[in-house]
Structures are given as structure tokens and as C-alpha cells.
Scaffold this motif. Structure first.
Motif, short mmCIF file in Angstrom:
data_model
loop_
_atom_site.label_atom_id
_atom_site.label_comp_id
_atom_site.label_asym_id
_atom_site.label_seq_id
_atom_site.Cartn_x
_atom_site.Cartn_y
_atom_site.Cartn_z
N ILE A 178 0.95 -1.38 0.08
CA ILE A 178 -0.01 0.05 0.00
C ILE A 178 0.88 1.21 0.00
CG2 ILE A 178 -1.91 1.19 1.28
CD1 ILE A 178 -2.66 -1.43 2.39
N GLN A 179 0.88 2.06 -1.20
CA GLN A 179 1.63 3.09 -1.21
C GLN A 179 0.95 4.35 -1.31
OE1 GLN A 179 4.52 2.33 -4.49
NE2 GLN A 179 5.20 0.60 -3.30
N GLN A 180 1.40 5.47 -1.13
CA GLN A 180 0.68 6.66 -1.51
C GLN A 180 0.79 7.26 -2.78
OE1 GLN A 180 -0.76 8.78 1.00
NE2 GLN A 180 -0.43 7.10 2.51
N ASN A 181 -0.51 7.46 -3.27
CA ASN A 181 -0.55 7.71 -4.90
C ASN A 181 -0.87 9.20 -4.92
OD1 ASN A 181 -0.13 4.92 -5.57
ND2 ASN A 181 -2.29 4.61 -6.04
N PRO A 182 -0.13 10.06 -5.73
CA PRO A 182 -0.33 11.38 -5.67
C PRO A 182 -1.37 12.02 -6.55
CG PRO A 182 1.17 10.63 -7.21
CD PRO A 182 0.73 9.47 -6.75
N TYR A 183 -2.08 11.02 -7.37
CA TYR A 183 -3.10 11.83 -8.25
C TYR A 183 -4.64 11.33 -7.48
CZ TYR A 183 0.60 12.41 -11.67
OH TYR A 183 1.70 12.79 -12.17
N ILE A 186 -3.74 11.08 -16.77
CA ILE A 186 -3.29 9.82 -16.59
C ILE A 186 -4.27 8.58 -17.31
CG2 ILE A 186 -4.43 9.55 -14.20
CD1 ILE A 186 -1.79 7.89 -13.39
N GLU A 187 -3.88 7.59 -17.88
CA GLU A 187 -4.32 6.67 -18.45
C GLU A 187 -4.15 5.24 -17.66
OE1 GLU A 187 -6.44 6.04 -22.73
OE2 GLU A 187 -4.25 5.62 -22.44
N ILE A 188 -5.08 4.20 -17.31
CA ILE A 188 -4.71 3.26 -16.72
C ILE A 188 -5.87 2.08 -16.86
CG2 ILE A 188 -5.77 3.88 -14.42
CD1 ILE A 188 -3.42 2.46 -12.98
N LEU A 212 -4.33 7.21 -7.88
CA LEU A 212 -3.42 6.66 -8.77
C LEU A 212 -2.10 7.39 -8.97
CD1 LEU A 212 -6.29 6.95 -11.87
CD2 LEU A 212 -5.56 4.78 -10.20
N ALA A 213 -1.02 6.77 -9.59
CA ALA A 213 0.24 7.30 -9.67
C ALA A 213 0.64 7.01 -11.09
CB ALA A 213 1.33 6.39 -8.65
N ASP A 214 0.58 5.68 -11.43
CA ASP A 214 0.96 5.66 -12.99
C ASP A 214 0.56 4.57 -13.50
OD1 ASP A 214 2.89 3.37 -12.83
OD2 ASP A 214 4.28 5.00 -11.74
N PRO A 215 0.51 4.21 -14.84
CA PRO A 215 -0.18 2.96 -15.47
C PRO A 215 0.34 1.67 -14.77
CG PRO A 215 0.22 4.44 -17.15
CD PRO A 215 0.96 4.98 -15.83
N SER A 216 1.45 1.39 -14.33
CA SER A 216 1.95 0.32 -13.59
C SER A 216 1.96 0.16 -12.28
CB SER A 216 3.55 0.48 -14.11
OG SER A 216 4.31 1.27 -13.37
N ARG A 217 1.32 1.07 -11.55
CA ARG A 217 1.25 0.94 -10.08
C ARG A 217 -0.09 0.64 -9.87
NH1 ARG A 217 4.66 5.70 -7.31
NH2 ARG A 217 3.41 5.05 -5.69
N ALA A 218 -0.43 0.15 -8.45
CA ALA A 218 -1.79 -0.30 -8.26
C ALA A 218 -2.49 1.13 -7.76
CB ALA A 218 -1.51 -1.09 -6.69
N GLY A 219 -3.82 1.04 -8.29
CA GLY A 219 -4.91 2.03 -7.93
C GLY A 219 -5.47 1.80 -6.55
N MET A 260 -3.60 -3.33 -15.35
CA MET A 260 -3.66 -4.28 -16.55
C MET A 260 -2.62 -3.61 -17.36
SD MET A 260 -7.35 -6.21 -16.97
CE MET A 260 -6.57 -7.28 -18.39
N PHE A 261 -1.83 -4.18 -18.18
CA PHE A 261 -0.73 -3.73 -18.98
C PHE A 261 -1.80 -3.26 -20.39
CE2 PHE A 261 1.75 -4.22 -22.93
CZ PHE A 261 2.64 -3.32 -22.78
#
Length: 378
Positions: A256-261, A323-325, A348-355, A375-376
Motif C-alpha cells: 500500500i503506497q501513497q498515490n499522488p493523483y 493519466i490513463e490506466i 492513482l500514480a502511473d499505469p504500472s502501479r496499483a490503484g 492491467m498492461f
């Protein structure tokens, strides 16, 4: 001949609850029945699948001797069709033949009792706690929420048994319920509960869902006792003992990380849009795409093989970078359906990190966090 007088509704309703524990095919055939133990003016009913044992009792109108036998599940078929009234059971104490009577008829069927020994020794015994036992109490509401909000996130893969159950992470003044299948994770924390020690155990999913069915019918405190192998839940009308899943649960806080968006959105609007767009997603991947731009979430999906696609926009509060995920649609739907808050924050953070999905406003006494792996996007 022993004669019992029992309310149809009380007997049927209690049998219906404990029946959920019985396995359809047991390694011990007698365990495919109910155990009836009559002692004085108490009828104790027990059901087991060898891993979990659930029991309840019914007060009888008169004192009787002691009689123990296994009652076939077939008794449920006739009870289901009978109206509410007092039922009379005539039980032959030698061969356990059962004759059922009510105001309108006599039913002499093939629900013959099964001999399990004088003291029921041939019926599987429940696991017993060791002397090194810890115990605490929770309100039925806290325990029900802890199970209801997390059970859907448990894994179905028996190869990873640790993830098929719900973690009870216990602390002095709070408790955290966690479930994950490595694709999604749910963490539900409750503060201001008096426990008095730190510990943990993993509750298997089947007994958890059985508890969920019972807890919705009571508002009293539930006593929980456990050792290093078993867990006991003592409720007003039922008692359950089950094996816990042994092993070390993954460090859930590490993922569980802090997501900026952060986007604030109405849960109902987002869930409805996801359900509609999901229909047009690729049948193999189930991929839907979230694109967050200024104050809106664009949700899209396509299935190139069938030349189908869908696109919707949902209003939200969002002013960060575009951002697109991608996510698996069915998992997004599951999470949103189980989130109680009407307003949620999508982090969210980026397309490769958990939402991460959390309520827009968390209660100071409880909080919930749902995490979903992306998902990729090709």
C-alpha cells in the motif's frame, strides 16, 4: 420410545443454518448427517465438515433421558413443506426409527436415525482448544462488517492456502481485517475496540461466510477464543469451532503506497458506467481503460475480435495531470459494489502501479482501503 415436542419453525430454521457446514461428500459418511444429542430438556444439534463444527440447541418442553443419534438431512425435505405448529417426534431408542406427527398427519418416512454409539463417539468430534488460549469480544456489527467487506477479495487458488482466508490482525485497541488474492486487496480497520493484546489468525472463507449468515440476525457481542490451530466463535444461539489457516500472512502494508493523483467521484455513477462499458470489453482480458482528465473520468473498452467498443464519461473532481490506466472490469465492479460510501476517492500514480479506492470521508473509528493491480495497456 422417546417422544419430543418441537416447534417446526425453530427446528427448521436452526437446522438450515447448521446444514451449511455439512460437506456434500464426506470422508466420514456419518458426518453427512446432523448429530442430535438429547439430554434432559435440551436438544443439541451439531453439524461438521471435519474442519468446521457448528452447533446450536433447542429447549424442550419436558425432561427426557439421554439419546444420541445422527439425523439424516432428508428431514429437511418434510420440514420445509410443513406449516408452523408444534411437531411430535416418536424416536425408537433401539433402532432410531423416527415417526413425525403434526395436527394434520403422520409421516413415517425413510429418515431413519443413524447409530453413532452410546455417547456419539462415532460422530466426528470438534477440535478442542489448547490451554494456551487467547480471547476477546467484538460486536456482531464489527465482525459482520469485517467479513462482508473482505471475503470477496480472498483467493480461490488452493495452491496458496494463506490467501484463501481473512486475516484478523489484532492489536491492543484496534483490529484490522485483510483479504487479498494478489490482484486485489481489501483492508478494513476498526479502532476503539478493547482487546488487550497483539496477535493474529487467518479465518478460512467457508466458516467466514457461515458466520456472515448468522451475524446478520443478532446484535449482541461475539466472544472469540483461539489458540495456534483453532478458533471458536461463541454467539447467542450458535457456537462455531474451526481450523485456522496456518502460515505467515504477507506483509499487506508493504504493497500500500501513497498515490499522488486523486479523483473524487460518485460511486453509483462510476459503478453504473463500469457495468455498461464492461459489456463491450474483450471477453478474454475483460480490460477497461480509465483516462482521468480535468474533472472527468473517461471509461472505455473494446473487443477487436467482434468489432465492438464503448466509451462513457463520468464527472468527478480532478485537477492533476492526465493519466490513463487499465483494470480488469469485473474486479473494479466487485470493489465498487462492496464500498459502502457514496462518494469515493480514486488514488492513482502511473499505469504500472496499483490503484487505491477509499471513501471520500473515513469514519474516525473505522476505515477501509481497497487496492487493485492494473492491467498492461498495449
Amino acid at each position: 420410545m422417546m417422544k419430543l415436542s418441537i416447534s417446526r419453525n425453530e427446528l427448521y430454521n436452526k437446522l438450515a443454518v447448521v446444514q451449511k457446514v455439512i460437506a456434500s461428500k464426506s470422508a466420514v459418511p456419518v458426518a453427512e448427517n446432523f448429530l442430535f444429542r438429547i439430554e434432559g430438556n435440551i436438544l443439541k444439534i451439531v453439524a461438521t465438515d471435519l474442519e468446521t463444527t457448528l452447533s446450536t440447541s433447542i429447549d424442550l418442553e419436558q425432561n427426557h433421558g439421554t439419546l444420541v443419534f445422527a439425523m439424516p438431512q432428508k428431514i429437511m425435505e418434510i420440514l420445509k413443506e410443513l406449516p408452523e405448529q408444534m411437531l411430535s417426534f416418536d424416536i425408537d431408542e433401539q433402532n432410531f426409527k423416527i415417526v413425525l406427527q403434526n395436527e394434520s398427519g403422520t409421516y413415517n418416512g425413510d429418515f431413519m436415525g443413524v447409530d453413532v454409539g452410546k455417547d456419539g463417539e462415532d460422530f466426528p468430534r470438534p477440535h478442542e482448544l489448547s490451554t494456551d488460549t487467547q480471547e476477546f469480544s467484538l460486536t456482531s456489527e464489527v465482525l459482520l462488517n469485517g467479513i462482508s467487506l473482505t471475503a470477496f477479495a480472498t483467493s480461490e487458488e488452493e495452491a496458496r492456502p494463506i490467501m484463501t482466508g481473512i486475516l484478523f490482525d489484532i492489536f491492543d485497541h484496534n483490529i484490522t481485517f485483510v483479504a487479498t488474492d494478489s490482484h486485489k486487496l481489501v483492508k478494513y480497520n476498526v479502532n476503539n475496540v478493547e482487546i488487550g493484546f497483539d496477535s493474529s489468525f487467518i479465518l478460512p472463507k467457508k466458516p467466514a461466510l457461515t458466520l456472515k449468515n448468522i451475524l446478520g440476525k443478532t446484535d449482541e457481542k461475539i466472544q472469540i477464543k483461539f489458540d495456534d490451530k483453532n478458533i471458536v466463535f461463541v454467539m447467542p444461539e450458535f457456537e462455531m469451532i474451526c481450523r485456522q489457516i496456518e502460515g505467515k500472512y504477507p506483509n499487506y502494508n508493504a504493497v500500500i503506497q501513497q498515490n499522488p493523483y486523486k479523483a473524487i467521484v460518485d460511486k453509483g455513477s462510476l459503478l453504473s458506467a463500469v457495468k455498461r462499458v464492461k459489456v463491450f470489453a474483450n471477453q478474454g482480458t475483460g480490460l477497461i481503460v480509465f483516462k482521468l482528465t480535468n474533472n472527468k473520468i473517461e471509461i472505455s473498452a473494446q473487443d477487436i475480435d467482434f468489432s465492438t467498443s464503448a466509451h462513457e464519461e463520468v464527472a468527478c473532481q480532478y485537477s492533476d495531470s492526465d493519466i490513463e490506466i487499465g483494470f480488469k472490469a469485473i474486479l473494479v465492479e466487485e470493489m465498487l459494489s462492496n464500498m459502502l460510501s457514496s462518494q469515493i476517492t480514486l488514488e492513482l500514480a502511473d499505469p504500472s502501479r496499483a490503484g487505491v479506492i477509499v471513501p471520500f470521508e473515513n469514519d474516525e473509528d473505522q476505515s477501509i482501503l481497497m487496492l487493485l493491480m492494473p492491467m498492461f495497456l498495449s
